[in-house]
Design a protein around this motif. Structure first.
Motif, PDB file in Angstrom:
ATOM      1  N   LEU A  35       0.915  -1.325   0.351  1.00 40.70           N
ATOM      2  CA  LEU A  35      -0.056  -0.010   0.077  1.00 40.70           C
ATOM      3  C   LEU A  35       0.674   1.267   0.223  1.00 40.70           C
ATOM      4  CD1 LEU A  35      -2.778  -1.408   2.351  1.00 40.70           C
ATOM      5  CD2 LEU A  35      -2.991  -0.900  -0.094  1.00 40.70           C
ATOM      6  N   ASP A  36       2.140   1.126   0.711  1.00 44.38           N
ATOM      7  CA  ASP A  36       3.146   2.268   0.666  1.00 44.38           C
ATOM      8  C   ASP A  36       3.466   2.619  -0.782  1.00 44.38           C
ATOM      9  OD1 ASP A  36       2.705   2.281   3.721  1.00 44.38           O
ATOM     10  OD2 ASP A  36       4.672   1.392   3.834  1.00 44.38           O
ATOM     11  N   ALA A  37       3.700   1.328  -1.533  1.00 39.02           N
ATOM     12  CA  ALA A  37       4.389   1.470  -2.897  1.00 39.02           C
ATOM     13  C   ALA A  37       3.256   2.036  -3.683  1.00 39.02           C
ATOM     14  CB  ALA A  37       4.981   0.407  -3.413  1.00 39.02           C
ATOM     15  N   MET A  38       2.017   1.665  -3.656  1.00 39.56           N
ATOM     16  CA  MET A  38       0.902   2.200  -4.354  1.00 39.56           C
ATOM     17  C   MET A  38       0.793   3.726  -4.346  1.00 39.56           C
ATOM     18  SD  MET A  38      -2.947   0.975  -4.542  1.00 39.56           S
ATOM     19  CE  MET A  38      -3.521   1.962  -3.136  1.00 39.56           C
ATOM     20  N   TRP A 152      11.471 -10.868   0.280  1.00 40.50           N
ATOM     21  CA  TRP A 152      10.192 -11.028   0.117  1.00 40.50           C
ATOM     22  C   TRP A 152       9.172  -9.919   0.561  1.00 40.50           C
ATOM     23  CZ3 TRP A 152       9.211 -13.344  -3.998  1.00 40.50           C
ATOM     24  CH2 TRP A 152       9.591 -14.691  -4.493  1.00 40.50           C
ATOM     25  N   LEU A 153       9.644  -9.448   1.509  1.00 42.67           N
ATOM     26  CA  LEU A 153       8.774  -8.015   2.280  1.00 42.67           C
ATOM     27  C   LEU A 153       8.892  -7.301   1.168  1.00 42.67           C
ATOM     28  CD1 LEU A 153       7.365  -6.625   4.480  1.00 42.67           C
ATOM     29  CD2 LEU A 153       9.691  -6.050   5.329  1.00 42.67           C
ATOM     30  N   GLU A 154      10.206  -6.724   0.897  1.00 48.96           N
ATOM     31  CA  GLU A 154      10.275  -5.484  -0.199  1.00 48.96           C
ATOM     32  C   GLU A 154       9.549  -5.820  -1.396  1.00 48.96           C
ATOM     33  OE1 GLU A 154      12.233  -2.394  -2.195  1.00 48.96           O
ATOM     34  OE2 GLU A 154      11.263  -2.653  -0.418  1.00 48.96           O
ATOM     35  N   ALA A 155       9.535  -7.307  -1.790  1.00 48.25           N
ATOM     36  CA  ALA A 155       8.917  -7.616  -3.024  1.00 48.25           C
ATOM     37  C   ALA A 155       7.502  -6.954  -3.285  1.00 48.25           C
ATOM     38  CB  ALA A 155       8.785  -9.150  -3.248  1.00 48.25           C
ATOM     39  N   PHE A 156       7.010  -6.850  -2.003  1.00 49.39           N
ATOM     40  CA  PHE A 156       5.526  -6.424  -1.868  1.00 49.39           C
ATOM     41  C   PHE A 156       5.460  -5.178  -2.722  1.00 49.39           C
ATOM     42  CE2 PHE A 156       4.666 -10.023   0.816  1.00 49.39           C
ATOM     43  CZ  PHE A 156       3.233 -10.283   0.737  1.00 49.39           C
ATOM     44  N   TRP A 157       6.581  -4.329  -2.627  1.00 49.72           N
ATOM     45  CA  TRP A 157       6.614  -3.046  -3.164  1.00 49.72           C
ATOM     46  C   TRP A 157       6.303  -3.076  -4.756  1.00 49.72           C
ATOM     47  CZ3 TRP A 157       7.788   1.728  -1.115  1.00 49.72           C
ATOM     48  CH2 TRP A 157       7.867   2.816  -1.829  1.00 49.72           C
ATOM     49  N   ALA A 158       6.687  -4.083  -5.342  1.00 51.00           N
ATOM     50  CA  ALA A 158       6.524  -4.115  -6.743  1.00 51.00           C
ATOM     51  C   ALA A 158       4.958  -4.406  -7.031  1.00 51.00           C
ATOM     52  CB  ALA A 158       7.180  -5.416  -7.433  1.00 51.00           C
ATOM     53  N   VAL A 159       4.332  -5.087  -6.144  1.00 51.79           N
ATOM     54  CA  VAL A 159       2.874  -5.531  -6.222  1.00 51.79           C
ATOM     55  C   VAL A 159       2.283  -4.197  -6.186  1.00 51.79           C
ATOM     56  CG1 VAL A 159       1.078  -6.530  -4.993  1.00 51.79           C
ATOM     57  CG2 VAL A 159       3.123  -7.476  -5.056  1.00 51.79           C
ATOM     58  N   LEU A 185      -8.478   6.099  -3.543  1.00 48.58           N
ATOM     59  CA  LEU A 185      -8.073   4.403  -3.646  1.00 48.58           C
ATOM     60  C   LEU A 185      -6.792   4.302  -2.719  1.00 48.58           C
ATOM     61  CD1 LEU A 185      -8.768   3.411  -7.233  1.00 48.58           C
ATOM     62  CD2 LEU A 185      -9.982   2.542  -5.309  1.00 48.58           C
ATOM     63  N   GLY A 186      -6.071   5.391  -2.660  1.00 46.03           N
ATOM     64  CA  GLY A 186      -4.763   5.250  -1.939  1.00 46.03           C
ATOM     65  C   GLY A 186      -4.872   5.377  -0.324  1.00 46.03           C
ATOM     66  N   ALA A 187      -6.113   5.781   0.027  1.00 48.78           N
ATOM     67  CA  ALA A 187      -6.535   5.806   1.463  1.00 48.78           C
ATOM     68  C   ALA A 187      -6.675   4.702   2.044  1.00 48.78           C
ATOM     69  CB  ALA A 187      -7.884   6.996   1.534  1.00 48.78           C
ATOM     70  N   ALA A 190      -5.311   3.430   5.657  1.00 49.30           N
ATOM     71  CA  ALA A 190      -6.073   3.971   7.074  1.00 49.30           C
ATOM     72  C   ALA A 190      -6.875   3.086   7.835  1.00 49.30           C
ATOM     73  CB  ALA A 190      -6.996   5.301   6.773  1.00 49.30           C
ATOM     74  N   LEU A 191      -7.593   2.072   6.907  1.00 52.28           N
ATOM     75  CA  LEU A 191      -8.648   0.963   7.355  1.00 52.28           C
ATOM     76  C   LEU A 191      -7.598  -0.023   7.666  1.00 52.28           C
ATOM     77  CD1 LEU A 191     -11.422   1.046   4.678  1.00 52.28           C
ATOM     78  CD2 LEU A 191     -11.289   2.087   7.111  1.00 52.28           C
ATOM     79  N   TYR A 192      -6.724  -0.265   7.001  1.00 56.28           N
ATOM     80  CA  TYR A 192      -5.802  -1.316   7.085  1.00 56.28           C
ATOM     81  C   TYR A 192      -5.012  -1.362   8.525  1.00 56.28           C
ATOM     82  CZ  TYR A 192      -1.909  -4.718   6.529  1.00 56.28           C
ATOM     83  OH  TYR A 192      -0.995  -5.760   6.510  1.00 56.28           O
ATOM     84  N   ALA A 193      -4.529  -0.167   9.013  1.00 50.32           N
ATOM     85  CA  ALA A 193      -3.743   0.019  10.058  1.00 50.32           C
ATOM     86  C   ALA A 193      -4.589  -0.629  11.200  1.00 50.32           C
ATOM     87  CB  ALA A 193      -3.788   1.578  10.290  1.00 50.32           C
ATOM     88  N   ILE A 194      -6.064  -0.607  11.332  1.00 45.78           N
ATOM     89  CA  ILE A 194      -6.633  -1.148  12.426  1.00 45.78           C
ATOM     90  C   ILE A 194      -6.248  -2.627  12.724  1.00 45.78           C
ATOM     91  CG2 ILE A 194      -8.876  -1.739  13.405  1.00 45.78           C
ATOM     92  CD1 ILE A 194      -9.835   0.526  11.835  1.00 45.78           C
ATOM     93  N   TYR A 195      -6.155  -3.461  11.410  1.00 52.41           N
ATOM     94  CA  TYR A 195      -5.811  -4.952  11.331  1.00 52.41           C
ATOM     95  C   TYR A 195      -4.354  -5.074  12.039  1.00 52.41           C
ATOM     96  CZ  TYR A 195      -3.867  -9.245   9.702  1.00 52.41           C
ATOM     97  OH  TYR A 195      -3.200 -10.441   9.446  1.00 52.41           O
TER      98      TYR A 195
END
Length: 437
Positions: A35-38, A152-159, A185-187, A190-195
């Motif tokens: 989500l950061d990369a997005m 692999w964590l950093e690979a999520f940046w590509a996603v 859509l980039g917001a 904010a919801l994911y932070a709760i999880y």
């Protein structure tokens, strides 16, 4: 009569195989990373659209990009310090919330000035999150695959960047309000932070450093409960000697200096290239939609780059993998600068994506291993903060360099930065298989 010394909690974590709990930790942290990369990727597409809609010059669009990186520099430094004081998990969740809300607010921007204010706060949250997430994953990963898991964590940046390219291609181009929908859509973070706050464990090493031993023991046992004892790693791991002083103390200053040089050069070249590629393609005469489509194809090459780095980092080691991918990035940047035909642009861009993002994966794997627990998040955050100076400068230096020497000069500069980072990488210590201090 002697009794066998019981392994410490960190040694118990190191000898574990990869469990379902490790995978959930990687996925939970990785989704935040994506989500950061997005969000970062969206800016490269949105400034290209805003330049046309709001009739902005290159200096203004450069500052829209750079102000976010100013926030990232401050956030990376503060985030690392806070993570060593109050915990990795709390900071991770808080930063996701800050930049998610600020991204949503960016969709409501009514002027360049308001957009820049929102982008600063986006950067503040984003900059603090990245080094904290890599520290958390590194501290939980089994010793034999620690580097691979961080890659692999950093690979999520590509996603995330791929999602940004998709949104840029199919949403941002859809009318004058397309860029607002892209930010909306980039917001999602904010919801994911709760999880994140509820679902991820706190670092065992951090808890022990604060005397919270009962909590640390409960977390270690929860990982052990999901492990197959027959797959435990029973080999004796080398351990670093205790160090004197902080990250600039006599034992750490050389690695800190080299780490900062690599971070600065890679940030300068990466963000200079990938923030500007869509706009540069438009300037070369390609339509906005076609430029974004080219960028989407180029972005897809990031995934095999990460996969190669994830495998090689436990085969070649951290230092060699990082240096080789940086050398490949330098060559690819030079070739991209000379490309003119469509197939040359796409081929060179894909090579640049492959090598550059593989290098990022190795860099994030190396960072947490360079420092002991007491200053681990501080050290990785400080390196990231210094690197952000490069990312602040990158969007600003492209217009004048482009005016002086065109695309070859711009990407020649980036090639030189990658080459310098490659040289600095060879001076870093090799930490493959070393138990974290």
């Amino acid at each position: 009569m002697t009794t066998e010394q019981q392994p410490t909690r960190t040694e118990r974590l190191d000898r574990l195989p990869v469990t379902p709990k490790h995978k959930r930790l990687l996925l939970g942290s990785g989704l935040g990373w994506a989500l950061d990369a997005m969000d970062v990727g969206l800016v490269s597409f949105i400034i290209a659209a805003l330049a046309a809609q709001w009739e902005l010059d290159k200096s203004t669009t450069s500052w829209i990009a750079s102000v976010g990186f100013i926030g990232m520099a401050i956030g990376a430094s503060l985030g690392g310090l806070l993570a060593d004081k109050i915990g990795r998990r709390q900071v991770f969740a808080a930063t996701l919330l800050v930049y998610g809300l600020a991204t949503g607010a960016s969709a409501l921007a009514w002027s360049v000035a308001s957009l820049m204010v929102f982008r600063f706060f986006v950067g503040l949250g984003l900059g603090a999150e990245l080094p904290v997430a890599s520290t958390l994953v590194s501290e939980f990963s089994p010793r034999k695959v620690r580097g691979r898991m961080v890659v692999w964590l950093e690979a999520f940046w590509a996603v995330g960047w791929i999602f940004a390219a998709v949104i840029g291609t199919f949403v941002v181009t859809q009318g004058d309000s397309g860029w607002r929908w892209g930010f909306a859509l980039g917001a999602v973070p904010a919801l994911y932070a709760i999880y994140v706050r509820m679902g991820l464990p706190e670092s065992v090493r951090f808890l022990e450093s604060k005397g919270r031993h009962a909590e640390a023991e409960a977390i270690v046992r929860s990982f052990e409960a999901e492990a197959d004892p027959s797959q435990y790693d029973t080999a004796t791991a080398p351990r670093e000697e205790p160090v004197r002083g902080g990250i600039w103390g006599p034992d750490l200053r050389r690695r800190t200096a080299a780490f900062w040089v690599v971070w600065f050069c890679v940030s300068l070249a990466y963000y200079g290239a990938f923030i500007w590629i869509p706009s540069l393609l438009v300037e070369q005469g390609f339509s906005l939609v076609r430029s974004f489509a080219f960028t989407l194809v180029i972005t897809l090459a990031q995934l095999p780059g990460y996969a190669a780095a994830a495998w090689l980092i436990e085969v070649w080691g951290r230092r060699t993998t990082l240096a080789v991918f940086l050398a490949g990035s330098a060559v690819s940047a030079f070739v991209y600068g000379m490309a003119t035909a469509e197939w040359q642009i796409i081929a060179a861009g894909c090579l640049l994506s492959f090598f550059n993002l593989g290098a990022w994966g190795a860099l994030y794997a190396i960072g947490p291993e360079l420092y002991p627990t007491a200053v681990r998040a501080t050290g990785t955050g400080a390196g990231a903060a210094f690197g952000r100076i490069g990312s602040i400068l990158a969007p600003l230096i492209v217009p004048p360099v482009l005016a002086l020497g065109g695309s070859p000069a711009v990407f020649g500069l980036f090639a030189a930065a990658f080459a310098l980072a490659c040289a600095a990488a060879f001076t870093l210590p090799e930490q493959r298989g070393v138990a974290l201090g």
